[in-house]
Scaffold this motif. Structure first.
Motif, mmCIF file in Angstrom:
data_model
loop_
_atom_site.group_PDB
_atom_site.id
_atom_site.type_symbol
_atom_site.label_atom_id
_atom_site.label_comp_id
_atom_site.label_asym_id
_atom_site.label_seq_id
_atom_site.Cartn_x
_atom_site.Cartn_y
_atom_site.Cartn_z
ATOM 1 N N ARG A 55 48.199 37.118 30.538
ATOM 2 C CA ARG A 55 47.894 36.085 31.535
ATOM 3 C C ARG A 55 47.446 36.686 32.864
ATOM 4 N NH1 ARG A 55 52.474 31.572 29.642
ATOM 5 N NH2 ARG A 55 51.845 31.718 27.451
ATOM 6 N N GLN A 56 48.022 37.839 33.209
ATOM 7 C CA GLN A 56 47.583 38.496 34.442
ATOM 8 C C GLN A 56 46.174 39.078 34.299
ATOM 9 O OE1 GLN A 56 48.752 38.637 37.446
ATOM 10 N NE2 GLN A 56 50.767 37.698 37.158
ATOM 11 N N SER A 57 45.785 39.410 33.078
ATOM 12 C CA SER A 57 44.433 39.936 32.886
ATOM 13 C C SER A 57 43.391 38.887 33.248
ATOM 14 C CB SER A 57 44.236 40.406 31.445
ATOM 15 O OG SER A 57 44.188 39.316 30.536
ATOM 16 N N ARG A 58 43.676 37.621 32.958
ATOM 17 C CA ARG A 58 42.740 36.573 33.324
ATOM 18 C C ARG A 58 42.719 36.359 34.833
ATOM 19 N NH1 ARG A 58 39.145 33.442 30.600
ATOM 20 N NH2 ARG A 58 39.421 35.329 29.347
ATOM 21 N N ARG A 59 43.867 36.496 35.468
ATOM 22 C CA ARG A 59 43.905 36.371 36.929
ATOM 23 C C ARG A 59 43.127 37.500 37.592
ATOM 24 N NH1 ARG A 59 49.951 34.861 38.813
ATOM 25 N NH2 ARG A 59 48.823 34.696 40.796
ATOM 26 N N PHE A 60 43.194 38.698 37.001
ATOM 27 C CA PHE A 60 42.401 39.819 37.516
ATOM 28 C C PHE A 60 40.919 39.518 37.368
ATOM 29 C CE2 PHE A 60 40.188 43.849 36.343
ATOM 30 C CZ PHE A 60 40.159 44.425 37.609
ATOM 31 N N LEU A 61 40.509 39.004 36.212
ATOM 32 C CA LEU A 61 39.109 38.647 36.007
ATOM 33 C C LEU A 61 38.648 37.648 37.059
ATOM 34 C CD1 LEU A 61 37.283 37.817 32.702
ATOM 35 C CD2 LEU A 61 37.210 36.170 34.575
ATOM 36 N N ILE A 62 39.453 36.642 37.300
ATOM 37 C CA ILE A 62 39.077 35.615 38.270
ATOM 38 C C ILE A 62 38.887 36.225 39.659
ATOM 39 C CG2 ILE A 62 39.913 33.550 39.484
ATOM 40 C CD1 ILE A 62 41.342 32.811 36.803
ATOM 41 N N ARG A 63 39.829 37.069 40.071
ATOM 42 C CA ARG A 63 39.728 37.675 41.406
ATOM 43 C C ARG A 63 38.524 38.602 41.503
ATOM 44 N NH1 ARG A 63 45.172 38.455 40.370
ATOM 45 N NH2 ARG A 63 44.966 40.733 40.346
ATOM 46 N N ALA A 64 38.286 39.396 40.446
ATOM 47 C CA ALA A 64 37.180 40.349 40.477
ATOM 48 C C ALA A 64 35.838 39.628 40.501
ATOM 49 C CB ALA A 64 37.269 41.282 39.268
ATOM 50 N N VAL A 65 35.663 38.622 39.655
ATOM 51 C CA VAL A 65 34.393 37.894 39.614
ATOM 52 C C VAL A 65 34.173 37.137 40.917
ATOM 53 C CG1 VAL A 65 33.132 36.032 38.460
ATOM 54 C CG2 VAL A 65 34.348 37.745 37.103
ATOM 55 N N THR A 243 47.826 43.612 38.528
ATOM 56 C CA THR A 243 48.544 42.654 39.364
ATOM 57 C C THR A 243 48.420 43.001 40.838
ATOM 58 O OG1 THR A 243 50.515 43.976 38.895
ATOM 59 C CG2 THR A 243 50.235 41.921 37.655
ATOM 60 N N ARG A 244 48.025 44.240 41.145
ATOM 61 C CA ARG A 244 47.959 44.699 42.533
ATOM 62 C C ARG A 244 46.531 44.901 43.022
ATOM 63 N NH1 ARG A 244 53.196 48.856 42.639
ATOM 64 N NH2 ARG A 244 54.763 47.206 42.427
ATOM 65 N N TRP A 245 45.557 44.425 42.243
ATOM 66 C CA TRP A 245 44.171 44.486 42.714
ATOM 67 C C TRP A 245 43.878 43.193 43.483
ATOM 68 C CZ3 TRP A 245 39.407 42.288 42.950
ATOM 69 C CH2 TRP A 245 38.354 43.123 43.338
ATOM 70 N N ARG A 246 43.862 43.308 44.812
ATOM 71 C CA ARG A 246 43.610 42.160 45.696
ATOM 72 C C ARG A 246 44.401 40.936 45.245
ATOM 73 N NH1 ARG A 246 37.752 42.788 48.432
ATOM 74 N NH2 ARG A 246 37.753 45.059 48.502
ATOM 75 N N PRO A 247 45.719 41.064 45.156
ATOM 76 C CA PRO A 247 46.526 40.015 44.515
ATOM 77 C C PRO A 247 46.632 38.741 45.331
ATOM 78 C CG PRO A 247 47.945 41.658 45.517
ATOM 79 C CD PRO A 247 46.539 42.186 45.657
ATOM 80 N N ASP A 248 46.747 37.625 44.613
ATOM 81 C CA ASP A 248 47.089 36.355 45.250
ATOM 82 C C ASP A 248 48.551 36.369 45.665
ATOM 83 O OD1 ASP A 248 44.512 35.363 44.671
ATOM 84 O OD2 ASP A 248 45.155 34.809 42.654
ATOM 85 N N ALA A 252 53.649 40.728 43.534
ATOM 86 C CA ALA A 252 53.476 40.898 42.096
ATOM 87 C C ALA A 252 53.903 42.297 41.668
ATOM 88 C CB ALA A 252 52.020 40.657 41.708
ATOM 89 N N GLU A 253 54.643 42.351 40.569
ATOM 90 C CA GLU A 253 55.124 43.636 40.070
ATOM 91 C C GLU A 253 54.022 44.355 39.295
ATOM 92 O OE1 GLU A 253 58.674 43.242 37.825
ATOM 93 O OE2 GLU A 253 59.791 42.254 39.443
ATOM 94 N N ALA A 254 54.096 45.691 39.310
ATOM 95 C CA ALA A 254 53.154 46.494 38.536
ATOM 96 C C ALA A 254 53.403 46.285 37.044
ATOM 97 C CB ALA A 254 53.308 47.972 38.884
ATOM 98 N N ILE A 255 52.339 46.320 36.251
ATOM 99 C CA ILE A 255 52.461 46.215 34.798
ATOM 100 C C ILE A 255 51.668 47.346 34.160
ATOM 101 C CG2 ILE A 255 52.821 43.722 34.831
ATOM 102 C CD1 ILE A 255 49.926 43.348 34.012
ATOM 103 N N ASP A 256 51.804 47.466 32.840
ATOM 104 C CA ASP A 256 51.165 48.561 32.110
ATOM 105 C C ASP A 256 49.715 48.230 31.789
ATOM 106 O OD1 ASP A 256 53.562 50.243 31.884
ATOM 107 O OD2 ASP A 256 54.307 48.638 30.586
ATOM 108 N N ALA A 257 48.962 47.923 32.807
ATOM 109 C CA ALA A 257 47.530 47.647 32.675
ATOM 110 C C ALA A 257 46.893 47.953 34.022
ATOM 111 C CB ALA A 257 47.290 46.189 32.288
ATOM 112 N N TYR A 258 45.912 48.832 34.010
ATOM 113 C CA TYR A 258 45.241 49.245 35.244
ATOM 114 C C TYR A 258 43.792 48.782 35.213
ATOM 115 C CZ TYR A 258 48.937 52.306 37.060
ATOM 116 O OH TYR A 258 50.097 52.799 37.606
#
Length: 265
Positions: A55-65, A243-248, A252-258
């Motif tokens: 679910r956080q991967s989709r939030r990252f996509l939204i923020r990046a796009v 979770t820490r790339w320009r987070p809303d 947000a805690e760090a997760i095993d995905a960069y």
């Protein structure tokens, strides 16, 4: 004339775990079956954070796009390894910011193609959304399909969102990314995230996926992922947990995905 969607549907195996459907299940979607849910539950039993990652991967996509469309001025997106459409897909986010945005989705999965034809439709009259049926191991085919819609003399955002672990050789991954980026104009961007081997639990989860009949997925270190960005200029904050790339949410805690966004000079 035969219905292409019907022909593709015949290739689907509903009794075998399917990577895109497992991910859809973790994201809370409905396009999955018993075998997918069983495999997904087996992974989540040893690594519950996989649901958070999905679910956080989709939030990252939204923020990046949103950043690329609103701040970097990008109007062309090449989303390689699309996966099943869910909510807030690339074209929806980009065209909400810039209605004239053009998006090319790429995947080689027949299930994804069936859904893409039905669901990945323009949200504006000014923009354009299309799909290329290709494997990311064949960048030349991807580029040949994409150039029918995208102008490679202008900046393009190239996106590899949690898909490159299906290739076990890092040098092959770097070659794939490099060959696509070499075709783009200065001012283009690379957006990439992937699962990382940053905890024993996530490694155990990856092993459990294979034991459950899922396709193996290679977890890499953040340093290995960083090599995919060589020659590009990192956008702040660089390669970090998604979770820490320009987070809303600043807590947000760090997760095993960069993941990261980087600009081609």
């Amino acid at each position: 004339m035969a219905d292409p969607n019907s022909e593709l549907a015949e290739q689907l195996q509903f009794d075998m775990p399917h990577a895109a459907r497992i991910w859809n299940y973790w994201m809370g979607g409905k396009d999955n079956y018993e075998a997918d849910r069983a495999a997904g539950d087996a992974v989540a039993a040893v690594y519950p954070e996989i649901v958070v990652m999905a679910r956080q991967s989709r939030r990252f996509l939204i923020r990046a796009v949103r950043f690329l469309a609103a701040e970097a001025g990008v109007r062309q997106f090449l989303d390689v390894g699309t996966g099943l459409p869910t909510m807030q897909n690339t074209h929806e986010v980009a065209q909400q910011v810039a209605p004239e945005s053009r998006i090319v989705y790429v995947d080689n999965d027949p299930l994804v193609l069936v859904h893409a034809r039905a669901l990945l439709a323009n949200t504006t009259s000014e923009g354009l959304t299309t799909y290329v049926h290709a494997d990311y191991h064949d960048p030349e085919r991807i580029l040949a399909g994409a150039e029918k819609v995208l102008d490679f003399d202008r900046p393009v955002a190239v996106m590899f969102m949690g898909v490159l672990g299906y290739e076990p050789d890092l040098e092959v991954v770097r070659s794939i990314v490099g060959r696509v980026m070499d075709a783009t104009a200065p001012g283009s961007h690379l957006v990439l995230w992937d699962g990382t081997d940053t905890s024993p639990a996530v490694v155990e989860g990856a092993d459990k996926l294979v034991q459950s009949g899922g396709v193996p997925y290679i977890l890499r270190s953040p340093d290995a992922l960083a090599r995919c960005f060589e020659g590009l200029e990192m956008v702040e904050p660089g390669l970090v947990p998604i979770t820490r790339w320009r987070p809303d949410d600043p807590d947000a805690e760090a997760i095993d995905a960069y993941g990261a966004v980087a600009r081609k000079p």
